[in-house]
Motif scaffolding. Sequence first.
Motif, PDB file in Angstrom:
ATOM      1  N   GLY B  18       0.816  -1.214   0.000  1.00 55.64           N
ATOM      2  CA  GLY B  18       0.000   0.000   0.000  1.00 55.64           C
ATOM      3  C   GLY B  18       0.843   1.254   0.000  1.00 55.64           C
ATOM      4  N   THR B  19       1.955   1.227   0.729  1.00 54.95           N
ATOM      5  CA  THR B  19       2.816   2.413   0.826  1.00 54.95           C
ATOM      6  C   THR B  19       3.795   2.475  -0.347  1.00 54.95           C
ATOM      7  OG1 THR B  19       2.666   2.296   3.236  1.00 54.95           O
ATOM      8  CG2 THR B  19       4.462   3.638   2.309  1.00 54.95           C
ATOM      9  N   THR B  20       4.468   1.350  -0.617  1.00 52.84           N
ATOM     10  CA  THR B  20       5.506   1.308  -1.658  1.00 52.84           C
ATOM     11  C   THR B  20       4.995   0.603  -2.913  1.00 52.84           C
ATOM     12  OG1 THR B  20       7.121   1.174   0.146  1.00 52.84           O
ATOM     13  CG2 THR B  20       7.939   0.753  -2.074  1.00 52.84           C
ATOM     14  N   VAL B  21       4.167  -0.391  -2.712  1.00 52.82           N
ATOM     15  CA  VAL B  21       3.598  -1.117  -3.865  1.00 52.82           C
ATOM     16  C   VAL B  21       2.072  -1.090  -3.801  1.00 52.82           C
ATOM     17  CG1 VAL B  21       5.612  -2.645  -4.036  1.00 52.82           C
ATOM     18  CG2 VAL B  21       3.596  -3.410  -2.753  1.00 52.82           C
ATOM     19  N   ASP B  22       1.483  -1.222  -4.972  1.00 58.85           N
ATOM     20  CA  ASP B  22       0.030  -1.156  -5.160  1.00 58.85           C
ATOM     21  C   ASP B  22      -0.530  -2.585  -5.097  1.00 58.85           C
ATOM     22  OD1 ASP B  22      -2.547  -0.859  -6.060  1.00 58.85           O
ATOM     23  OD2 ASP B  22      -1.999  -0.014  -8.018  1.00 58.85           O
ATOM     24  N   TRP B  23      -0.786  -3.047  -3.850  1.00 56.06           N
ATOM     25  CA  TRP B  23      -1.221  -4.434  -3.667  1.00 56.06           C
ATOM     26  C   TRP B  23      -2.538  -4.704  -4.388  1.00 56.06           C
ATOM     27  CZ3 TRP B  23      -6.012  -4.998  -1.571  1.00 56.06           C
ATOM     28  CH2 TRP B  23      -6.506  -3.941  -0.812  1.00 56.06           C
ATOM     29  N   ARG B  24      -3.447  -3.711  -4.401  1.00 56.03           N
ATOM     30  CA  ARG B  24      -4.791  -3.987  -4.930  1.00 56.03           C
ATOM     31  C   ARG B  24      -4.749  -4.308  -6.423  1.00 56.03           C
ATOM     32  NH1 ARG B  24      -9.607  -1.810  -6.913  1.00 56.03           N
ATOM     33  NH2 ARG B  24     -11.439  -2.543  -5.764  1.00 56.03           N
ATOM     34  N   THR B  25      -4.016  -3.499  -7.172  1.00 54.87           N
ATOM     35  CA  THR B  25      -3.916  -3.738  -8.612  1.00 54.87           C
ATOM     36  C   THR B  25      -3.271  -5.093  -8.885  1.00 54.87           C
ATOM     37  OG1 THR B  25      -3.789  -1.373  -9.078  1.00 54.87           O
ATOM     38  CG2 THR B  25      -2.868  -2.860 -10.751  1.00 54.87           C
ATOM     39  N   GLY B  26      -2.172  -5.376  -8.164  1.00 52.97           N
ATOM     40  CA  GLY B  26      -1.451  -6.630  -8.393  1.00 52.97           C
ATOM     41  C   GLY B  26      -2.266  -7.853  -8.025  1.00 52.97           C
ATOM     42  N   VAL B  27      -2.912  -7.805  -6.872  1.00 54.95           N
ATOM     43  CA  VAL B  27      -3.674  -8.979  -6.420  1.00 54.95           C
ATOM     44  C   VAL B  27      -4.928  -9.156  -7.271  1.00 54.95           C
ATOM     45  CG1 VAL B  27      -5.002  -9.934  -4.479  1.00 54.95           C
ATOM     46  CG2 VAL B  27      -2.729  -8.926  -4.079  1.00 54.95           C
ATOM     47  N   VAL B 182      15.004   6.689  13.524  1.00 52.57           N
ATOM     48  CA  VAL B 182      14.355   5.988  12.409  1.00 52.57           C
ATOM     49  C   VAL B 182      13.074   6.725  12.027  1.00 52.57           C
ATOM     50  CG1 VAL B 182      13.298   3.823  11.645  1.00 52.57           C
ATOM     51  CG2 VAL B 182      15.289   3.782  13.171  1.00 52.57           C
ATOM     52  N   LEU B 183      12.924   6.998  10.764  1.00 49.33           N
ATOM     53  CA  LEU B 183      11.691   7.603  10.236  1.00 49.33           C
ATOM     54  C   LEU B 183      10.873   6.497   9.572  1.00 49.33           C
ATOM     55  CD1 LEU B 183      10.060  10.230   9.606  1.00 49.33           C
ATOM     56  CD2 LEU B 183      11.289  10.306   7.419  1.00 49.33           C
ATOM     57  N   MET B 184       9.732   6.187  10.170  1.00 45.94           N
ATOM     58  CA  MET B 184       8.850   5.168   9.603  1.00 45.94           C
ATOM     59  C   MET B 184       7.917   5.837   8.603  1.00 45.94           C
ATOM     60  SD  MET B 184       8.034   1.866   9.858  1.00 45.94           S
ATOM     61  CE  MET B 184       7.043   1.235   8.486  1.00 45.94           C
ATOM     62  N   VAL B 185       7.872   5.321   7.389  1.00 47.92           N
ATOM     63  CA  VAL B 185       7.017   5.857   6.331  1.00 47.92           C
ATOM     64  C   VAL B 185       5.911   4.853   6.056  1.00 47.92           C
ATOM     65  CG1 VAL B 185       6.965   6.818   4.000  1.00 47.92           C
ATOM     66  CG2 VAL B 185       9.114   6.837   5.309  1.00 47.92           C
ATOM     67  N   ALA B 186       4.670   5.284   6.194  1.00 43.37           N
ATOM     68  CA  ALA B 186       3.566   4.338   5.995  1.00 43.37           C
ATOM     69  C   ALA B 186       2.313   5.074   5.555  1.00 43.37           C
ATOM     70  CB  ALA B 186       3.283   3.566   7.284  1.00 43.37           C
ATOM     71  N   ALA B 187       1.448   4.353   4.853  1.00 45.46           N
ATOM     72  CA  ALA B 187       0.201   4.921   4.327  1.00 45.46           C
ATOM     73  C   ALA B 187      -0.991   4.597   5.216  1.00 45.46           C
ATOM     74  CB  ALA B 187      -0.044   4.389   2.911  1.00 45.46           C
ATOM     75  N   THR B 202       7.842   9.653  12.378  1.00 48.42           N
ATOM     76  CA  THR B 202       6.849   9.111  11.444  1.00 48.42           C
ATOM     77  C   THR B 202       6.580  10.049  10.269  1.00 48.42           C
ATOM     78  OG1 THR B 202       5.103  10.044  12.828  1.00 48.42           O
ATOM     79  CG2 THR B 202       5.631   7.712  13.167  1.00 48.42           C
ATOM     80  N   ALA B 203       6.399   9.450   9.114  1.00 51.79           N
ATOM     81  CA  ALA B 203       5.963  10.198   7.925  1.00 51.79           C
ATOM     82  C   ALA B 203       4.758   9.466   7.345  1.00 51.79           C
ATOM     83  CB  ALA B 203       7.095  10.284   6.897  1.00 51.79           C
ATOM     84  N   PHE B 204       3.612  10.111   7.378  1.00 50.55           N
ATOM     85  CA  PHE B 204       2.431   9.524   6.748  1.00 50.55           C
ATOM     86  C   PHE B 204       2.475   9.825   5.258  1.00 50.55           C
ATOM     87  CE2 PHE B 204      -2.017   9.838   5.273  1.00 50.55           C
ATOM     88  CZ  PHE B 204      -2.370   8.521   5.468  1.00 50.55           C
ATOM     89  N   LEU B 205       2.389   8.775   4.458  1.00 47.99           N
ATOM     90  CA  LEU B 205       2.427   8.938   3.003  1.00 47.99           C
ATOM     91  C   LEU B 205       1.030   8.615   2.468  1.00 47.99           C
ATOM     92  CD1 LEU B 205       5.271   7.575   0.708  1.00 47.99           C
ATOM     93  CD2 LEU B 205       2.917   7.811  -0.018  1.00 47.99           C
ATOM     94  N   GLU B 206       0.364   9.628   1.984  1.00 48.68           N
ATOM     95  CA  GLU B 206      -1.032   9.467   1.574  1.00 48.68           C
ATOM     96  C   GLU B 206      -1.117   8.748   0.220  1.00 48.68           C
ATOM     97  OE1 GLU B 206      -4.503  12.497   2.679  1.00 48.68           O
ATOM     98  OE2 GLU B 206      -3.378  13.135   0.916  1.00 48.68           O
ATOM     99  N   ASP B 218      -6.851   5.879   4.173  1.00 48.59           N
ATOM    100  CA  ASP B 218      -6.524   6.792   5.276  1.00 48.59           C
ATOM    101  C   ASP B 218      -6.043   8.120   4.708  1.00 48.59           C
ATOM    102  OD1 ASP B 218      -7.122   4.664   6.878  1.00 48.59           O
ATOM    103  OD2 ASP B 218      -5.075   4.314   7.595  1.00 48.59           O
ATOM    104  N   ARG B 219      -6.475   9.225   5.334  1.00 44.40           N
ATOM    105  CA  ARG B 219      -6.111  10.560   4.855  1.00 44.40           C
ATOM    106  C   ARG B 219      -5.288  11.298   5.908  1.00 44.40           C
ATOM    107  NH1 ARG B 219      -8.623  11.393  -0.167  1.00 44.40           N
ATOM    108  NH2 ARG B 219      -6.949  12.949  -0.249  1.00 44.40           N
ATOM    109  N   ALA B 220      -4.405  12.164   5.426  1.00 51.39           N
ATOM    110  CA  ALA B 220      -3.477  12.879   6.316  1.00 51.39           C
ATOM    111  C   ALA B 220      -4.202  13.626   7.431  1.00 51.39           C
ATOM    112  CB  ALA B 220      -2.612  13.835   5.499  1.00 51.39           C
ATOM    113  N   ALA B 221      -5.369  14.172   7.111  1.00 57.17           N
ATOM    114  CA  ALA B 221      -6.081  14.987   8.107  1.00 57.17           C
ATOM    115  C   ALA B 221      -6.434  14.182   9.353  1.00 57.17           C
ATOM    116  CB  ALA B 221      -7.355  15.569   7.482  1.00 57.17           C
TER     117      ALA B 221
END
Lengths: 241, 241
Positions: B18-27, B182-187, B202-206, B218-221
């Motif tokens: 979800g964050t780095t790869v598009d699981w939905r399209t692939g699956v 450590v900066l955790m990046v996640a969607a 933490t870095a939220f990646l929308e 999930d949205r940044a807000a």
Amino acid sequence: MTGVDAASIRVVACDIFGTTVDWRTGVAREVARTAADHGVELDAGAFADEWRDRYLPSMERVNRHERDWAYLDTLHRESLDELLDVHGVADAFPDAARRRLVHAWHRLPAWDDAVEGLTRLRRRYVLAALSNGGFALLTTLVKAAGLPFDCILSAELARAYKPAARAYLTATDLLDVDPAQVLMVAAHKWDIDGARQAGLATAFLERPLEKGPARTADRAADVTSDLAVTGFDHLADVLGC
Amino acid sequence: MTGVDAASIRVVACDIFGTTVDWRTGVAREVARTAADHGVELDAGAFADEWRDRYLPSMERVNRHERDWAYLDTLHRESLDELLDVHGVADAFPDAARRRLVHAWHRLPAWDDAVEGLTRLRRRYVLAALSNGGFALLTTLVKAAGLPFDCILSAELARAYKPAARAYLTATDLLDVDPAQVLMVAAHKWDIDGARQAGLATAFLERPLEKGPARTADRAADVTSDLAVTGFDHLADVLGC
């Protein structure tokens, strides 16, 4: 020429110290620098050799459960402290200098054939670093040397040092492959023997200069392995990469 | 703009699905292919969504010790078996088809900004994959997608799934850094919350399209994080890479 079926191999696992990087040149350089900074005269190459001589015995004590698990950095520090005592120069090396020397093992120059040979091998195989170095050490070292591994594996993940079977089998478990699908590449007889006993395929990579000009490194004639090569480029040739 | 001191960060740890790869399209693509091969009509996107819905609950049972440690592949297979029953198509999917579907999670397409953004981040930071996927799954996925990570870290190494603190802290221990380095990046909010509670930056990646067009991601807000970005290229901009 090849003693393994290249098509049955899925992972090429590479030893690091001595096999992929030239520990002696890197460590001796830092020993020379640090000694000069503290006004001490030392034969830096010989000092590096003596330090490395304490490597296998220190790990054997862990594998024999004569002590709890200890990171390689801890073992390196203990060996260094002993060695500075033996040389009668303990007072000249404060804690910061000792930490700097232990850290020399985190940044070591790659052998000339490593980057190109590994790049070729990686096109066909999963390419793993499999070393007794700690996970952080290996990550730092591999990144600094620009080595193109797909993943870092460490004895730390098994809490057992090579040549203990567990160090190899934890790696094959994590990669979800049979031991025979992994080709262990190493420049040391003890590592090749350990890998073979754990069921891995083996490639002995001869590094005649690993121990410097005055000492003899392990030679192919004395090692039982599936393959014997002279560099990572040669291994890529043999495997048809 | 930045809520972290970029100079204090040493490791950028990236969630994968979800964050780095598009699981939905692939699956969904593999579900559609496999269903067609077996003469079954299915809404492949909706099926992928329902499969993913069972992801967090299946891991929570492990984290609550309601069952022994189980690999993500095992959890995926159990969820799949249930779901095929629910859809009344269990008989149409033999074991080989189910294994093929579980394997779809091993090869997923990267989001468009991932390779370039990660390449920029890697120049300054140690770049780690930190996912609930198994070590072998992640190694395969990262290699196939050409993602330039320095190392693979997995919940498997902790035998605890994110958002359990142990999953994050095993990673920081292995890399020998403090959690705040450590900066955790996640969607996903649950991942960001878990990382923050474990002491990581933490870095939220929308990823608004992560769950497809019909569902809201999930949205940044709604997420409390040190940084909020719209892609890995944006994160590289914010950190000055």
